[in-house]
Write a protein that holds these residues in place. Structure first.
Motif, PDB file in Angstrom:
ATOM      1  N   UNK A   1       0.847  -1.191   0.000  1.00 39.25           N
ATOM      2  CA  UNK A   1       0.000   0.000   0.000  1.00 39.25           C
ATOM      3  C   UNK A   1       0.883   1.241   0.000  1.00 39.25           C
ATOM      4  N   UNK A   2       0.746   2.114  -0.997  1.00 39.39           N
ATOM      5  CA  UNK A   2       1.620   3.288  -1.091  1.00 39.39           C
ATOM      6  C   UNK A   2       1.629   4.126   0.174  1.00 39.39           C
ATOM      7  N   UNK A   3       2.842   4.492   0.626  1.00 39.31           N
ATOM      8  CA  UNK A   3       3.094   5.381   1.752  1.00 39.31           C
ATOM      9  C   UNK A   3       2.736   4.784   3.118  1.00 39.31           C
ATOM     10  N   UNK A   4       2.110   3.620   3.169  1.00 40.14           N
ATOM     11  CA  UNK A   4       1.663   3.077   4.440  1.00 40.14           C
ATOM     12  C   UNK A   4       2.418   1.811   4.839  1.00 40.14           C
ATOM     13  N   UNK A   5       2.653   0.923   3.898  1.00 43.12           N
ATOM     14  CA  UNK A   5       3.278  -0.356   4.217  1.00 43.12           C
ATOM     15  C   UNK A   5       4.733  -0.171   4.632  1.00 43.12           C
ATOM     16  N   UNK A   6       5.204  -1.072   5.516  1.00 43.39           N
ATOM     17  CA  UNK A   6       6.604  -1.053   5.924  1.00 43.39           C
ATOM     18  C   UNK A   6       7.473  -1.452   4.744  1.00 43.39           C
ATOM     19  N   UNK A   7       8.576  -0.774   4.568  1.00 40.47           N
ATOM     20  CA  UNK A   7       9.486  -1.070   3.469  1.00 40.47           C
ATOM     21  C   UNK A   7      10.040   0.207   2.880  1.00 40.47           C
ATOM     22  N   UNK A   8      11.333   0.210   2.610  1.00 39.84           N
ATOM     23  CA  UNK A   8      11.978   1.432   2.156  1.00 39.84           C
ATOM     24  C   UNK A   8      11.886   1.681   0.668  1.00 39.84           C
ATOM     25  N   UNK A   9      11.989   0.635  -0.146  1.00 43.79           N
ATOM     26  CA  UNK A   9      12.029   0.815  -1.600  1.00 43.79           C
ATOM     27  C   UNK A   9      10.758   1.480  -2.105  1.00 43.79           C
ATOM     28  N   UNK A  10       9.623   0.991  -1.662  1.00 44.49           N
ATOM     29  CA  UNK A  10       8.346   1.553  -2.096  1.00 44.49           C
ATOM     30  C   UNK A  10       8.198   3.001  -1.639  1.00 44.49           C
ATOM     31  N   UNK A  11       8.613   3.282  -0.412  1.00 43.22           N
ATOM     32  CA  UNK A  11       8.489   4.631   0.121  1.00 43.22           C
ATOM     33  C   UNK A  11       9.364   5.607  -0.662  1.00 43.22           C
ATOM     34  N   UNK A  12      10.592   5.215  -0.969  1.00 38.60           N
ATOM     35  CA  UNK A  12      11.488   6.072  -1.745  1.00 38.60           C
ATOM     36  C   UNK A  12      10.911   6.352  -3.127  1.00 38.60           C
ATOM     37  N   UNK A  13      10.421   5.296  -3.794  1.00 38.13           N
ATOM     38  CA  UNK A  13       9.875   5.459  -5.143  1.00 38.13           C
ATOM     39  C   UNK A  13       8.644   6.358  -5.131  1.00 38.13           C
ATOM     40  N   UNK A  14       7.779   6.176  -4.145  1.00 37.71           N
ATOM     41  CA  UNK A  14       6.552   6.968  -4.103  1.00 37.71           C
ATOM     42  C   UNK A  14       6.829   8.431  -3.766  1.00 37.71           C
TER      43      UNK A  14
END
Length: 448
Positions: free
Chosen positions: A402-415
């Protein structure tokens, strides 16, 4: 450059509200987990929200300098989702004995640094068109890197790049680069994509030779994703590109072509991929394999059912029994403890974010910027829909976060990179409109 604070007062107010909600969420979680009679609000429980507040205010100050005319609702909306994600992850940490929220706030800091750094370096987003083919090639390379990189033992897909003790998913950055490439390609070839050589049932279809560039690059990306055994991003990229082409041409034939390819390709892949077959089986009857592959979806459905309309209360449910509740199934955790009302509220916030992104695209007159922002809006919209459908058993699970909510760095950086580009386009477009009000303020921009 002069700081235009007045034009971003709305953003500041919304950020302060977001910080307040985040603090209340952390205090509520700690209260539910502790002893009510001896409960005190200490500095330790407020450390993460205090860091989050400082990061938001610093980023707001940077936006006042770098993009004073950008949309004021986009960043606060993203911040709210990020803050709620931190609250839920911290709540799961208390049950699982982990420290994922500590990592998440660090990744949030890095994501905001990437966002600000992008705005500092990229003063004119149109510069990206000069390097579009390089961005496309780099995106394909990032997709392929995990194929030759060692993978974690527990991973069922080759999506990780191991760098010492750290691991990242280069595919998350790759999707941003590929969208930037396709936005340039579609904006340049828009006239060709609009040419109808064949007609069927009154609908004009494009010439086959005009399909070649987008088909070749897209096929390479999809093949690489198939080799990595990760089909969620492939679905995401496919739907995004066809959505961008439809926006550029307004031809229904592109929707029909995309639907036919999606159904035919999905059916063919399902015949050869045991992973897809298993997920389709789980969707149909997760209880049939409750203690193995069906456990995650089963626990998600139990949690959503338990939460009901109003939820069991923050910190009062059992979302930690859902495997990967902090990542793939964080919306299920929200649905259990905040209920249908809370989950619907989160989806409404996502809808607001999509609306502001599409409004930015609508009022952007330059075709590349319009398609770039449209692509980012579509990919976030599809991702939220796919995740929500997956946790509720509406569609097979895809493994997307889930964008901006789920734990994890790669997705957060990309979003956050996506948000930086959207803010840059929004600022530049509004700045151009104010510079030439007589020629640009009359109607929204259009590609057709």
């Amino acid at each position: 450059m002069k700081i235009n604070v007045q034009t971003r007062r709305k953003e500041l107010l919304l950020l302060l509200i977001t910080v307040s909600i985040t603090i209340i969420g952390f205090v509520s979680v700690e209260f539910a987990a502790g002893e009510p009679d001896n409960f005190t609000v200490g500095t330790s429980m407020l450390r993460i929200p205090a860091m989050f507040a400082a990061l938001l205010l610093l980023t707001h100050a940077a936006l006042c300098i770098l993009t004073p005319r950008a949309d004021q609702l986009i960043f606060p909306t993203v911040a709210f989702l990020n803050g709620l994600g931190l609250v839920v992850i911290h709540r799961l940490d208390l049950s699982l004995g982990r420290e994922l929220a500590e990592r998440q706030i660090i990744w949030t800091a890095l994501g905001l640094i990437v966002c600000v750094a992008t705005l500092v370096v990229l003063r004119d987003y149109r510069i990206l068109t000069r390097f579009s083919y390089l961005l496309g090639a780099l995106g394909l390379v990032l997709l392929a890197v995990p194929l030759v990189s060692p993978q974690p033992v527990e991973s069922d897909a080759r999506i990780w790049l191991m760098i010492g003790p750290f691991s990242i998913q280069p595919g998350e950055i790759a999707k941003v680069l590929l969208i930037a490439f396709f936005a340039m390609l579609i904006s340049q070839k828009r006239a060709l994509f609009s040419v109808a050589e064949h007609r069927f049932l009154g609908i004009g279809f494009p010439r086959l030779r005009d399909l070649a560039p987008i088909t070749v690059i897209g096929a390479i990306a999809l093949v690489i994703m198939a080799l990595t055994n990760d089909f969620g991003p492939a679905l995401l990229l496919f739907l995004t590109v066809f959505g961008m082409v439809y926006v550029a041409t307004s031809r229904t034939s592109w929707l029909l072509i995309g639907t036919v390819i999606l159904l035919a390709g999905g059916t063919a892949l399902a015949q050869f991929s045991s992973k897809i077959q298993q997920r389709i089986s789980n969707m149909r009857d997760p209880l049939a394999d409750f203690y193995n592959a069906g456990n995650q979806l089963s626990e998600s459905l139990f949690g959503l059912s338990t939460g009901g309309i109003t939820g069991s209360g923050l910190g009062q449910g059992y979302p930690h029994t859902i495997p990967l509740a902090f990542s793939d199934f964080i919306l299920a955790a929200i649905g259990e403890e905040l209920g249908l009302i809370g989950l619907a509220g989160v989806l409404i916030v996502f809808a607001l974010l999509q609306c502001r992104i599409f409004v930015t695209a609508l009022y952007t007159r330059e075709s590349y910027g319009k398609l770039l922002v449209t692509g980012f809006g579509i990919i976030l919209m599809v991702q939220v829909f796919v995740v929500t459908g997956g946790i509720s058993g509406l569609i097979p699970m895809t493994g997307l976060t889930t964008p901006f909510m789920s734990a994890g760095g790669s997705s957060l950086l990309a979003n956050y990179l996506i948000i930086a580009l959207v803010l840059r386009v929004s600022h530049n477009s509004n700045q151009a409109e104010n510079a030439h009000p007589k020629t640009t303020a009359a109607t929204p921009g259009s590609l057709t």
